[in-house]
Design a protein around this motif. Structure first.
Motif, PDB file in Angstrom:
ATOM      1  N   THR A   1      -6.560  -1.202   4.208  1.00 50.66           N
ATOM      2  CA  THR A   1      -6.007   0.101   4.571  1.00 50.66           C
ATOM      3  C   THR A   1      -5.318  -0.023   5.930  1.00 50.66           C
ATOM      4  O   THR A   1      -5.499  -1.012   6.650  1.00 50.66           O
ATOM      5  CB  THR A   1      -7.122   1.157   4.684  1.00 50.66           C
ATOM      6  OG1 THR A   1      -7.966   0.789   5.790  1.00 50.66           O
ATOM      7  CG2 THR A   1      -7.943   1.265   3.404  1.00 50.66           C
ATOM      8  N   ASP A   2      -4.549   0.996   6.287  1.00 50.50           N
ATOM      9  CA  ASP A   2      -3.897   1.000   7.599  1.00 50.50           C
ATOM     10  C   ASP A   2      -4.932   0.908   8.720  1.00 50.50           C
ATOM     11  O   ASP A   2      -4.721   0.212   9.714  1.00 50.50           O
ATOM     12  CB  ASP A   2      -3.046   2.264   7.781  1.00 50.50           C
ATOM     13  CG  ASP A   2      -1.804   2.267   6.899  1.00 50.50           C
ATOM     14  OD1 ASP A   2      -1.433   1.198   6.366  1.00 50.50           O
ATOM     15  OD2 ASP A   2      -1.206   3.348   6.744  1.00 50.50           O
TER      16      ASP A   2
ATOM     17  N   GLN B   1      -7.910  -0.506   8.563  1.00 50.40           N
ATOM     18  CA  GLN B   1      -8.452  -1.857   8.606  1.00 50.40           C
ATOM     19  C   GLN B   1      -7.477  -2.823   9.274  1.00 50.40           C
ATOM     20  O   GLN B   1      -7.880  -3.672  10.066  1.00 50.40           O
ATOM     21  CB  GLN B   1      -8.794  -2.335   7.191  1.00 50.40           C
ATOM     22  CG  GLN B   1      -9.995  -1.636   6.593  1.00 50.40           C
ATOM     23  CD  GLN B   1     -10.159  -1.937   5.115  1.00 50.40           C
ATOM     24  OE1 GLN B   1      -9.188  -2.055   4.364  1.00 50.40           O
ATOM     25  NE2 GLN B   1     -11.422  -2.050   4.692  1.00 50.40           N
TER      26      GLN B   1
END
Length: 102
Positions: A25-26, A28
């Motif tokens: 994800t962004d 992460q």
């Protein structure tokens, strides 16, 4: 390359994750990029070699973290010899494009 990581660390994180078959994800990606920044790694005893014995006459394991800083350590003659060495060993195969600046 170090130059690619310095230029755009989140993009490099995404490319490495894709190679590994992962889709972070962004959030992460941002967390990984923050954790892998030069400043964070230079301060981390697990990555900065501060627990390793120092080699007499050598500088710090992690220097300045600046692209192109190698010029402070290599003479023009050493650069010429290194370029020659790489060209000889690359043979007819196309050598990867080396970037020396970000």
């Amino acid at each position: 390359s170090y130059e690619e990581l310095s230029r755009n660390l989140p993009a490099a994180v995404r490319r490495i994750a894709s190679f590994l078959g992962k889709a972070p994800t962004d959030g992460q990606v941002a967390a990984i990029a923050a954790h892998c920044s030069f400043e964070r790694m230079a301060a981390n005893p697990m990555t900065n070699a501060s627990s390793m014995p120092k080699v007499a006459g050598e500088g710090e394991f992690m220097r300045r973290g600046q692209v192109g800083d190698w010029r402070r350590y290599f003479t023009p003659e050493q650069v010429r010899r290194m370029d020659e060495w790489i060209a000889q060993r690359a043979g007819s195969e196309a050598a990867p494009p080396f970037e020396y600046e970000a």
